[in-house]
Scaffold this active site. Sequence first.
Site, PDB file in Angstrom:
ATOM      1  CG  ASP A  36      -2.183   0.801   1.038  1.00 60.82           C
ATOM      2  OD1 ASP A  36      -3.272   0.198   1.008  1.00 60.82           O
ATOM      3  OD2 ASP A  36      -2.087   2.043   0.893  1.00 60.82           O
ATOM      4  CB  VAL A  91      -6.516   0.519  -5.568  1.00 58.92           C
ATOM      5  CG1 VAL A  91      -5.082  -0.013  -5.584  1.00 58.92           C
ATOM      6  CG2 VAL A  91      -7.082   0.551  -6.978  1.00 58.92           C
ATOM      7  N   PRO A  94     -13.694   4.948  -5.491  1.00 62.98           N
ATOM      8  CG  PRO A  94     -12.748   6.935  -4.694  1.00 62.98           C
ATOM      9  CD  PRO A  94     -12.390   5.588  -5.251  1.00 62.98           C
ATOM     10  CB  THR A  95     -18.935   8.080  -5.996  1.00 64.13           C
ATOM     11  OG1 THR A  95     -19.544   6.853  -5.572  1.00 64.13           O
ATOM     12  CG2 THR A  95     -19.842   8.765  -6.994  1.00 64.13           C
ATOM     13  CB  CYS A 278     -20.148  -1.859  -1.433  1.00 64.26           C
ATOM     14  SG  CYS A 278     -18.440  -2.318  -1.141  1.00 64.26           S
TER      15      CYS A 278
HETATM   16  P1  NAD Z   1      -9.853   0.788   0.992  1.00 63.53           P
HETATM   17  O1  NAD Z   1      -9.897   2.250   0.747  1.00 63.53           O
HETATM   18  O2  NAD Z   1     -10.060   0.244   2.359  1.00 63.53           O
HETATM   19  O3  NAD Z   1      -8.425   0.214   0.497  1.00 63.53           O
HETATM   20  C1  NAD Z   1      -7.826   0.579  -0.711  1.00 63.53           C
HETATM   21  C2  NAD Z   1      -6.323   0.788  -0.447  1.00 63.53           C
HETATM   22  O4  NAD Z   1      -5.645   0.933  -1.687  1.00 63.53           O
HETATM   23  C3  NAD Z   1      -6.000   2.047   0.360  1.00 63.53           C
HETATM   24  O5  NAD Z   1      -5.322   1.696   1.550  1.00 63.53           O
HETATM   25  C4  NAD Z   1      -5.111   2.879  -0.583  1.00 63.53           C
HETATM   26  O6  NAD Z   1      -4.074   3.555   0.083  1.00 63.53           O
HETATM   27  C5  NAD Z   1      -4.545   1.811  -1.484  1.00 63.53           C
HETATM   28  N1  NAD Z   1      -4.082   2.298  -2.787  1.00 63.53           N
HETATM   29  C6  NAD Z   1      -4.718   3.102  -3.663  1.00 63.53           C
HETATM   30  N2  NAD Z   1      -3.972   3.273  -4.772  1.00 63.53           N
HETATM   31  C7  NAD Z   1      -2.836   2.563  -4.608  1.00 63.53           C
HETATM   32  C8  NAD Z   1      -1.674   2.332  -5.407  1.00 63.53           C
HETATM   33  N3  NAD Z   1      -1.564   2.851  -6.630  1.00 63.53           N
HETATM   34  N4  NAD Z   1      -0.695   1.552  -4.903  1.00 63.53           N
HETATM   35  C9  NAD Z   1      -0.811   1.009  -3.663  1.00 63.53           C
HETATM   36  N5  NAD Z   1      -1.884   1.167  -2.865  1.00 63.53           N
HETATM   37  C10 NAD Z   1      -2.895   1.947  -3.336  1.00 63.53           C
HETATM   38  O7  NAD Z   1     -10.899   0.142  -0.012  1.00 63.53           O
HETATM   39  P2  NAD Z   1     -11.649  -1.272   0.147  1.00 63.53           P
HETATM   40  O8  NAD Z   1     -12.851  -1.129   0.988  1.00 63.53           O
HETATM   41  O9  NAD Z   1     -10.646  -2.326   0.449  1.00 63.53           O
HETATM   42  O10 NAD Z   1     -12.163  -1.473  -1.339  1.00 63.53           O
HETATM   43  C11 NAD Z   1     -11.284  -1.795  -2.405  1.00 63.53           C
HETATM   44  C12 NAD Z   1     -12.114  -2.198  -3.613  1.00 63.53           C
HETATM   45  O11 NAD Z   1     -12.870  -3.366  -3.309  1.00 63.53           O
HETATM   46  C13 NAD Z   1     -13.127  -1.153  -4.056  1.00 63.53           C
HETATM   47  O12 NAD Z   1     -13.199  -1.168  -5.468  1.00 63.53           O
HETATM   48  C14 NAD Z   1     -14.420  -1.645  -3.464  1.00 63.53           C
HETATM   49  O13 NAD Z   1     -15.531  -1.247  -4.220  1.00 63.53           O
HETATM   50  C15 NAD Z   1     -14.256  -3.139  -3.549  1.00 63.53           C
HETATM   51  N6  NAD Z   1     -15.034  -3.910  -2.552  1.00 63.53           N
HETATM   52  C16 NAD Z   1     -15.141  -3.489  -1.255  1.00 63.53           C
HETATM   53  C17 NAD Z   1     -15.838  -4.256  -0.324  1.00 63.53           C
HETATM   54  C18 NAD Z   1     -15.968  -3.813   1.110  1.00 63.53           C
HETATM   55  O14 NAD Z   1     -16.730  -4.422   1.842  1.00 63.53           O
HETATM   56  N7  NAD Z   1     -15.254  -2.805   1.566  1.00 63.53           N
HETATM   57  C19 NAD Z   1     -16.398  -5.458  -0.701  1.00 63.53           C
HETATM   58  C20 NAD Z   1     -16.269  -5.870  -2.025  1.00 63.53           C
HETATM   59  C21 NAD Z   1     -15.582  -5.085  -2.934  1.00 63.53           C
HETATM   60  C1  UDX Z   2     -22.022  -5.459   0.829  1.00 62.78           C
HETATM   61  C2  UDX Z   2     -22.402  -6.821   0.237  1.00 62.78           C
HETATM   62  O1  UDX Z   2     -23.234  -7.537   1.162  1.00 62.78           O
HETATM   63  C3  UDX Z   2     -21.156  -7.625  -0.065  1.00 62.78           C
HETATM   64  O2  UDX Z   2     -21.495  -8.850  -0.696  1.00 62.78           O
HETATM   65  C4  UDX Z   2     -20.254  -6.809  -0.973  1.00 62.78           C
HETATM   66  O3  UDX Z   2     -19.061  -7.503  -1.244  1.00 62.78           O
HETATM   67  C5  UDX Z   2     -19.934  -5.473  -0.347  1.00 62.78           C
HETATM   68  O4  UDX Z   2     -21.152  -4.773  -0.032  1.00 62.78           O
HETATM   69  P1  UDX Z   2     -21.268  -4.609   3.252  1.00 62.78           P
HETATM   70  O5  UDX Z   2     -21.590  -3.263   2.715  1.00 62.78           O
HETATM   71  O6  UDX Z   2     -19.957  -4.827   3.884  1.00 62.78           O
HETATM   72  O7  UDX Z   2     -21.387  -5.713   2.079  1.00 62.78           O
HETATM   73  O8  UDX Z   2     -22.369  -5.038   4.343  1.00 62.78           O
HETATM   74  P2  UDX Z   2     -23.892  -5.544   4.228  1.00 62.78           P
HETATM   75  O9  UDX Z   2     -24.070  -6.618   5.202  1.00 62.78           O
HETATM   76  O10 UDX Z   2     -24.284  -5.830   2.844  1.00 62.78           O
HETATM   77  O11 UDX Z   2     -24.706  -4.291   4.758  1.00 62.78           O
HETATM   78  C6  UDX Z   2     -24.821  -3.090   4.022  1.00 62.78           C
HETATM   79  C7  UDX Z   2     -25.787  -2.151   4.699  1.00 62.78           C
HETATM   80  O12 UDX Z   2     -27.120  -2.625   4.610  1.00 62.78           O
HETATM   81  C8  UDX Z   2     -25.521  -1.984   6.203  1.00 62.78           C
HETATM   82  O13 UDX Z   2     -25.717  -0.634   6.561  1.00 62.78           O
HETATM   83  C9  UDX Z   2     -26.548  -2.880   6.835  1.00 62.78           C
HETATM   84  O14 UDX Z   2     -26.855  -2.500   8.143  1.00 62.78           O
HETATM   85  C10 UDX Z   2     -27.716  -2.676   5.886  1.00 62.78           C
HETATM   86  N1  UDX Z   2     -28.693  -3.772   5.893  1.00 62.78           N
HETATM   87  C11 UDX Z   2     -28.311  -5.041   5.563  1.00 62.78           C
HETATM   88  C12 UDX Z   2     -30.038  -3.507   6.168  1.00 62.78           C
HETATM   89  O15 UDX Z   2     -30.408  -2.360   6.444  1.00 62.78           O
HETATM   90  N2  UDX Z   2     -30.935  -4.536   6.136  1.00 62.78           N
HETATM   91  C13 UDX Z   2     -30.585  -5.803   5.807  1.00 62.78           C
HETATM   92  O16 UDX Z   2     -31.462  -6.680   5.779  1.00 62.78           O
HETATM   93  C14 UDX Z   2     -29.217  -6.069   5.509  1.00 62.78           C
END
Ligand code: NAD
Ligand code: UDX
Length: 485
Positions: A36, A91, A94-95, A278
């Site tokens: 990272d 990585v 974001p929007t 997400c």
């Molecule tokens: P995050 O912000 O927690 O982590 C991303 C990391 O990437 C940061 O620490 C940042 O410093 C690093 N980074 C960015 N550019 C870089 C580069 N060029 N080299 C090295 N490091 C770099 O984000 P996250 O929640 O882990 O999400 C990552 C992706 O996974 C997103 O596209 C998100 O939509 C997707 N995703 C997230 C979830 C979730 O539950 N958070 C679930 C499924 C998919």
């Molecule tokens: C979601 C998807 O579930 C996961 O598969 C994907 O990879 C990333 O996005 P996450 O956002 O981590 O996961 O949590 P999730 O359990 O989906 O909850 C999302 C939001 O919905 C939370 O604020 C939760 O409290 C809310 N929620 C969930 C409700 O309000 N009602 C429900 O029945 C379920």
Amino acid sequence: PLKITKILCIGAGYVGGPTCAVIALKCPHITVTIVDLNQARIDAWNSPDFNLPIYEPGLEDVVRQCRGRNLFFSTDVDKGIREAELIFVSVNTPTKKSGVGAGFAADLNYVELATRQIAAVATTSKIVVEKSTVPCRTAESMRTILEANSKPNCRFDILSNPEFLAEGTAIADLFQPDRVLIGSLQTREGKDACAALANVYSNWVPENKILTVGLWSSELSKLAANAMLAQRISSVNALSAICEATGANIDEVAHAVGYDSRVGPKFLKASVGFGGSCFQKDILNLVYLSESLHLPEVAAYWRQVVEMNEYQKRRFSKRVVDTLFNTITGKHIAVLGFAFKADTGDTRESASITLIRDFLSERAFVNIYDPKVIESQIWLDLSEACPNMSLESIKKQVKICNSAVEAALNTEAIVIATEWKEFKAVAWTEVYEHMKKPAFVFDGRLLVDADELTKIGFKVYPSFFFFGSVHSQFDKVATIGRPTA
Ligand code: NAD
Ligand code: UDX
């Protein structure tokens, strides 16, 4: 297929960290390095007392078993790229905040920078895996960038392998995923790369749960899955408004509907609105994609899922103001929960932030308690949410507390914003004694036993509302057509 022995993950966040730690645990023969740019984040992953940068049940245990054995955290991205055979790009996406598609499209800048760095540094062939959630056909752009910048004899195969873990249950989800999805080009090389990654997962995931599809289907499936999950919540939240106006109970309705095996019982919990990094982001991304493809009706359909969520949050904070005799100015409100869901310290897009912003704009005093969110994060989020207020003035109106009981002291109302289990077990009788009367509880998660709290003396929303407003609704219906005196 190619036997992978060295994996790199670019991005040590909520997805990259847990996902690749679990790969290291389940594949002791593979060396996994997570890099990272954020030094503080890497330092936390490496901290001697395992003070990890994210809270996730079970994560510390996994990292304790593997760190220093076949799991490494580093900021040396170039070295990681040179050594790896397979690279996850995990990585943030974001929007976009400005420019074309602002407010809807995904910002692919971080994906592009990571891709360019791979192209610039790699001296041998690599499999590059899109782990981040990206719009359909991003793999195509990645391939173009890699091919245009690569050295001779370096070939890059691109795979899409979206992550479906949910926060709070990430480790359990990774141990036993419903499915692992891998998308590849349907060429011989594409299929070989796909088999190499499938081989990594098959160390612990049953083969019938590893789905292999085309690249674009894989990318779109991730957006589709999140859109459909969020759509269930918005549907049930829309029904909750009807319930509150009629006296039906949304938990009972959801239970009855979910009993239909075609609908299923999960993800039908009414709430103050969904949060998290997400759902909203990915739906807006899908809306943007639909619009770019000249499909305005499709865009409008998905946009409504987000609009319903905004409505639900607005409706909730308005209910608080209306119920507290139409003004909360100068009143004290306890908000229990700041994380976007239970079992995480993550606050991104948390409904709690929106509620507190609304309360502050009404000049109420707010006491916040969350078991996991760190104080500095709360100040950061509130500063961002209230751009018209200085941090100093926010701090005059907000107090961060160490327990639910402390937060409730001398308040007129308690708002439950996150479904933390411990809020069920609060000493409610004690809390009641220390609150101003009438003492209100607004349960944004339908978490507590409303009957029990009502017996103690609390006025509990949503259930008391039934008596408050239903009569007037029915009165209106009953008077239709009746001659006025
Ligand atoms: P995050 O912000 O927690 O982590 C991303 C990391 O990437 C940061 O620490 C940042 O410093 C690093 N980074 C960015 N550019 C870089 C580069 N060029 N080299 C090295 N490091 C770099 O984000 P996250 O929640 O882990 O999400 C990552 C992706 O996974 C997103 O596209 C998100 O939509 C997707 N995703 C997230 C979830 C979730 O539950 N958070 C679930 C499924 C998919
Ligand atoms: C979601 C998807 O579930 C996961 O598969 C994907 O990879 C990333 O996005 P996450 O956002 O981590 O996961 O949590 P999730 O359990 O989906 O909850 C999302 C939001 O919905 C939370 O604020 C939760 O409290 C809310 N929620 C969930 C409700 O309000 N009602 C429900 O029945 C379920």
